[in-house]
Design a protein around this motif. Structure first.
Motif, short mmCIF file in Angstrom:
data_model
loop_
_atom_site.label_atom_id
_atom_site.label_comp_id
_atom_site.label_asym_id
_atom_site.label_seq_id
_atom_site.Cartn_x
_atom_site.Cartn_y
_atom_site.Cartn_z
N THR A 10 0.86 -1.37 -0.07
CA THR A 10 0.19 0.07 0.04
C THR A 10 0.94 1.29 -0.01
O THR A 10 0.79 2.13 -0.95
CB THR A 10 -0.93 0.05 1.15
OG1 THR A 10 -1.77 -1.14 1.23
CG2 THR A 10 -1.88 1.28 1.14
N PHE A 13 2.49 1.73 -3.53
CA PHE A 13 1.62 2.08 -4.17
C PHE A 13 1.25 3.62 -4.21
O PHE A 13 1.34 4.29 -5.26
CB PHE A 13 0.24 1.42 -4.32
CG PHE A 13 -0.74 1.99 -5.10
CD1 PHE A 13 -0.77 1.74 -6.44
CD2 PHE A 13 -1.82 2.62 -4.56
CE1 PHE A 13 -1.71 2.28 -7.23
CE2 PHE A 13 -2.74 3.23 -5.17
CZ PHE A 13 -2.82 3.02 -6.68
N CYS A 14 1.12 4.17 -2.95
CA CYS A 14 1.00 5.57 -2.91
C CYS A 14 2.32 6.40 -3.25
O CYS A 14 2.14 7.48 -3.61
CB CYS A 14 0.59 5.85 -1.49
SG CYS A 14 -1.00 5.31 -0.95
N ARG A 16 4.51 5.56 -5.36
CA ARG A 16 4.51 5.55 -7.07
C ARG A 16 3.54 6.57 -7.77
O ARG A 16 4.04 7.14 -8.55
CB ARG A 16 4.48 4.12 -7.39
CG ARG A 16 5.58 3.17 -7.09
CD ARG A 16 5.03 1.65 -7.76
NE ARG A 16 6.38 0.99 -7.24
CZ ARG A 16 7.39 0.68 -7.99
NH1 ARG A 16 7.57 1.31 -9.02
NH2 ARG A 16 8.29 -0.24 -7.54
N LEU A 102 -6.49 -2.97 -4.26
CA LEU A 102 -4.90 -2.55 -4.56
C LEU A 102 -4.18 -3.54 -5.54
O LEU A 102 -3.44 -2.82 -6.34
CB LEU A 102 -4.25 -3.10 -3.04
CG LEU A 102 -2.91 -2.68 -2.89
CD1 LEU A 102 -2.45 -1.37 -3.17
CD2 LEU A 102 -2.40 -3.20 -1.52
N ARG A 106 -2.45 -1.68 -8.55
CA ARG A 106 -0.99 -1.70 -9.02
C ARG A 106 -0.93 -2.05 -10.29
O ARG A 106 0.17 -1.65 -10.95
CB ARG A 106 -0.20 -2.60 -8.03
CG ARG A 106 -0.20 -2.03 -6.36
CD ARG A 106 0.57 -3.12 -5.59
NE ARG A 106 1.75 -3.39 -5.97
CZ ARG A 106 3.00 -2.75 -5.73
NH1 ARG A 106 2.81 -1.51 -4.92
NH2 ARG A 106 3.96 -2.89 -5.95
N LEU A 109 -1.44 0.83 -12.75
CA LEU A 109 -0.22 1.85 -12.62
C LEU A 109 0.92 1.31 -13.30
O LEU A 109 1.71 2.16 -14.04
CB LEU A 109 0.14 2.18 -11.16
CG LEU A 109 1.04 3.17 -10.83
CD1 LEU A 109 0.76 4.42 -11.35
CD2 LEU A 109 1.55 3.40 -9.28
#
Length: 454
Positions: A10, A13-14, A16, A102, A106, A109
């Protein structure tokens, strides 16, 4: 409470998402808000987020008796890319709406970062050429000036692309760009002396150094300062001044080359006559400049026409008020409030971030030329020092007016947009006048999906 593995994914991911937003031109306040909202939605409540110009850090501690998780990510490149910015904005909205978990987020992204652009790179060079052609028209140049500015801008972009692939620092790319712009103007002036061609070479130089000037970074620095991110603001300001110093070095080298071969380019003094007859021409040039910048920055195609119209309207507002004797700062502030206010609603209709419209529309109003003139006069010393300081103060006031005006326009537009949506929900039946239908709310979308599933 999230497990260690899921918590690590998590936070990663934030980070990135924040890196891509910051590198694509988003402000530090927007990056921080996006990272905090995503982490809250994914289960990591109240994380600590720190955003600087070159580094992002994020920490989370579920309990004071447990060790904290700290992740750091470096921002390695800073290229304005509004296509990736728009895709990440859509991804963020889907995560916050609960439409994407999530794992899927990902994966999406990763596809955004790894996939290229549909637009070929040579088309981007043409976009920069169109932008500089619009600047030449905005400054009052004739057809030869506009054509030479277009060719010079394409040449500068291709040269800088080759230099960036060889990983040369941005300062040297700015020096090369300023040198190429001035050299082309010198050659054009030599041709104009031998032929009856009516050509102002100083306008050619001016139209092309606008492409290189760091006015956007200067305004971004002031936006971060107004938002309370002083470290990031200082770093952006340093980068802007260093980039402008590179342009000064390149332009001075080109002028020296002109003196050696006996060609006088003249003083670089941009600007169109201060009368209402020139306002339509400046508005047209501003529209072309803004649309060209948006195209070269990979903005969605559906935004080109609105950006051009908003830029033309902003230039008309600025010049019309300026001619009335109100100076330059307050007319720019009124135009910036208009851009910030109208961009919020249009961006919602086009489903793109307001930043894409705002930055592109204010490009013709940026004080990059004042920054260039101020620094160049300071380097000469002597009696020119006071004029250089005055030009820098003017640039700072105009950039502050742009930043504060855009932010104020956004603040005013948000409650107006919410009230329009509430009024829309109370009305029934087809309407030809009044608030247009807004996007469905999050609760409305969830309720509709539940009815479809049942």
């Amino acid at each position: 409470m999230l497990e260690a593995r899921e918590l690590n994914l998590t936070l990663d991911f934030c980070l990135r998402v924040g890196e891509l937003l910051l590198s694509s031109g988003a402000g530090a306040a927007d990056v921080t808000a996006a990272m905090q909202s995503l982490s809250w939605q994914l289960g990591a409540r109240n994380p600590e987020v720190d955003v600087t110009f070159t580094q992002l850090s994020m920490s989370y501690q579920a309990d004071p008796e447990e060790p904290a998780y700290v992740l750091i990510r470096q921002v390695k490149h800073r290229d304005i890319d509004y296509e990736d910015l728009t895709l990440v904005d859509h991804l963020t909205r889907d995560v916050l709406n609960g439409d994407c978990d999530l794992k899927e987020a990902r994966n999406r992204l990763g596809r955004i970062v790894s996939s290229g652009h549909i637009l070929p790179r040579w088309a981007v060079s043409l976009g920069w050429g169109v932008m500089c052609a619009g600047v030449g028209l905005q400054l009052g140049g004739n057809l030869p000036v506009v054509a030479i500015a277009f060719v010079a801008a394409v040449s500068i972009d291709r040269l800088q692309l080759v230099m960036s692939r060889r990983r040369l620092p941005a300062f040297y790319r700015q020096v090369a760009g300023g040198g190429v712009a001035t050299a082309i103007a010198v050659l054009a002036a030599a041709v104009a002396e031998a032929t009856p061609l009516d050509l102002d070479p100083s306008l050619v130089v001016t139209a092309n150094i606008v492409m290189l000037l760091a006015g956007i970074g200067f305004m971004g620095a002031l936006q971060d300062a107004l938002s309370g991110f002083y470290v990031t603001a200082g770093a952006r300001l340093t980068e802007a001044l260093l980039a402008t110093a590179g342009i000064i070095a390149g332009v001075s080298g080109g002028l020296t080359f002109g003196q050696v071969i006996g060609v006088d380019v003249g003083q670089i003094d941009p600007g169109l006559g201060g009368d209402l007859e020139g306002v339509p021409v400046m508005a047209l040039g501003a529209a072309i400049c803004a649309a060209g910048f948006a195209f070269a920055s990979y903005a969605p195609r559906r935004s080109f026409v609105p950006i051009g119209l908003i830029a033309a309207a902003a230039m008309t507002i600025t010049q019309s008020i300026t001619i009335g004797g109100f100076g330059r700062t307050w007319p720019t502030a009124f135009a910036a409030v208009f851009v910030g206010f109208i961009s919020y609603g249009i961006a919602a209709r086009l489903r793109i971030p307001p930043l894409v419209i705002v930055v592109s529309a204010v490009v013709p109003l940026l004080p990059g030329l004042s920054i260039y003139r101020g620094l160049s006069l300071l380097t000469e010393g002597g009696t020119e020092t006071s004029e250089g300081l005055l030009a820098l103060i003017t640039a700072a006031s105009v950039a502050t007016a742009l930043s504060a005006g855009v932010i104020l326009g956004e603040y005013v537009a948000q409650p107006v947009h919410r009230e329009a949506q509430r009024l829309e929900s109370r009305l029934a039946g087809p309407r030809l006048v009044g608030p247009l239908r807004g996007r469905p709310t999050h609760a409305g979308r969830r309720e509709r999906r539940k009815r479809q599933d049942s």
